[in-house]
Design an enzyme around this catalytic site. Sequence first.
Site, PDB file in Angstrom:
ATOM      1  N   CYS A   1       0.833  -1.213   0.000  1.00 50.00           N
ATOM      2  CA  CYS A   1       0.000   0.000   0.000  1.00 50.00           C
ATOM      3  C   CYS A   1       0.862   1.254   0.000  1.00 50.00           C
ATOM      4  CB  CYS A   1      -0.932  -0.004   1.211  1.00 50.00           C
ATOM      5  SG  CYS A   1      -2.231  -1.266   1.153  1.00 50.00           S
TER       6      CYS A   1
ATOM      7  N   CYS B   1      19.641  24.821 -19.325  1.00 53.45           N
ATOM      8  CA  CYS B   1      20.564  24.759 -18.189  1.00 53.45           C
ATOM      9  C   CYS B   1      19.804  24.499 -16.885  1.00 53.45           C
ATOM     10  CB  CYS B   1      21.368  26.053 -18.105  1.00 53.45           C
ATOM     11  SG  CYS B   1      22.677  26.004 -16.853  1.00 53.45           S
TER      12      CYS B   1
ATOM     13  N   CYS C   1      25.653  32.030 -13.923  1.00 57.94           N
ATOM     14  CA  CYS C   1      25.595  30.567 -13.894  1.00 57.94           C
ATOM     15  C   CYS C   1      26.999  30.000 -14.030  1.00 57.94           C
ATOM     16  CB  CYS C   1      24.691  30.058 -15.009  1.00 57.94           C
ATOM     17  SG  CYS C   1      24.583  28.259 -15.082  1.00 57.94           S
TER      18      CYS C   1
ATOM     19  N   CYS D   1     -28.724  47.767 -35.025  1.00 63.73           N
ATOM     20  CA  CYS D   1     -29.032  46.348 -35.207  1.00 63.73           C
ATOM     21  C   CYS D   1     -27.841  45.482 -34.843  1.00 63.73           C
ATOM     22  CB  CYS D   1     -29.473  46.094 -36.641  1.00 63.73           C
ATOM     23  SG  CYS D   1     -28.160  46.353 -37.856  1.00 63.73           S
TER      24      CYS D   1
ATOM     25  N   CYS E   1     -24.142  35.854 -32.199  1.00 63.59           N
ATOM     26  CA  CYS E   1     -23.369  34.603 -32.245  1.00 63.59           C
ATOM     27  C   CYS E   1     -21.919  34.829 -32.618  1.00 63.59           C
ATOM     28  CB  CYS E   1     -24.019  33.611 -33.198  1.00 63.59           C
ATOM     29  SG  CYS E   1     -23.944  34.122 -34.940  1.00 63.59           S
TER      30      CYS E   1
END
Length: 474
Positions: free
Chosen positions: A246, A314, A329, A417, A433
């Site tokens: 389990c 990296c 870095c 309209c 729509c």
Amino acid sequence: MSSEDREAQEDELLALASIYDGDEFRKAESVQGGETRIYLDLPQNFKIFVSGNSNECLQNSGFEYTICFLPPLVLNFELPPDYPSSSPPSFTLSGKWLSPTQLSALCKHLDNLWEEHRGSVVLFAWMQFLKEETLAYLNIVSPFELKIGSQKKVQRRTAQASPNTELDFGGAAGSDVDQEEIVDERAVQDVESLSNLIQEILDFDQAQQIKCFNSKLFLCSICFCEKLGSECMYFLECRHVYCKACLKDYFEIQIRDGQVQCLNCPEPKCPSVATPGQVKELVEAELFARYDRLLLQSSLDLMADVVYCPRPCCQLPVMQEPGCTMGICSSCNFAFCTLCRLTYHGVSPCKVTAEKLMDLRNEYLQADEANKRLLDQRYGKRVIQKALEEMESKEWLEKNSKSCPCCGTPIEKLDGCNKMTCTGCMQYFCWICMGSLSRANPYKHFNDPGSPCFNRLFYAVDVDDDIWEDEVED
């Protein structure tokens, strides 16, 4: 050797072999003798300690541990030809955690037991005494101080020393002896140093606890099956027990989801966490490698002075100098701003991408005055103001306009309209729509019975009824 003595010896050794298992009693191969290991039953919460003024200098001097098991006392014996009719067994008694003086006291009592049983076998009585009465006989109680006998104070005597010689038994803490200690030749404290003794006791205690755990039955609270401890695992802090099958499934799901900090005990509200060693024992090597990597990364994320190289190829951790916004870095030598993760830009404000404007605006609005000043210093007031204005404009457009289905230009409808014309690309589209309309006949969409917007050209258009009535009357 008389036949009676020989028979008594054989019967005694056979009886011991049947009473004790192979770990407690072993018969010698070439002589009439053997070895017995005496495992003492300790009281609950038995503690051992080393005082700070111990003779040997220890890095952890003054420590105290609670243990359940101590290494066994070892009784090695050889039966002489005239045992048990005349002579006692010759023996040595060794132990790691008792001082030579305490072991000598036990040897003397074994001699007394022989005198009481002279003419009959005595090994079982010796073993029972050592197992059941050693602690009481030596006045050993918790906490028990560990000591190593000083060889400079030892004056050894032979087994034939006068029986009237008194030995200092020592107490729970091995009380100081004013006079020179007398140590029995048969008493052996077989340990090199106090530091070695401590480690051996702790290792033995752990091994015995595992052995006892593996031999017991436990009910798994997940699958509700009863299984041997060898098929189970317990969390060290809370001691809750679950079967390995389990827990394996539970750990694998959490690791695959990246929740390496959530390998807690499944018991509700229990804060105990599985150790990396337990995780490694249950999951496959590939999953454990992922767990180890994510755990390291999450630990680094909690360190304020650690950032990551922003280059996608990296991504190695970079140590940040205090008070400096430049990170370099060590792998790809990329110099970057630790605030915005872009190329280092010196004292110039950090540039903000369009995607981050919303986050910046929310952060600024929720910040207190001190944090607002920090954001102004980091990004510049003009950038902050731009973020606020653009986000307000975006919210207004989302609320009051719709985007052209062709070019995406925001269009606001004031009246008229539902046939709309985009001011950007001049495309006709339906406001209801948002579908594009034919340039040749844009009203067909509203006149076609099959259209979802049929007869809805003026749908939802507010018309002033009074003006309409006036126009009709005219």
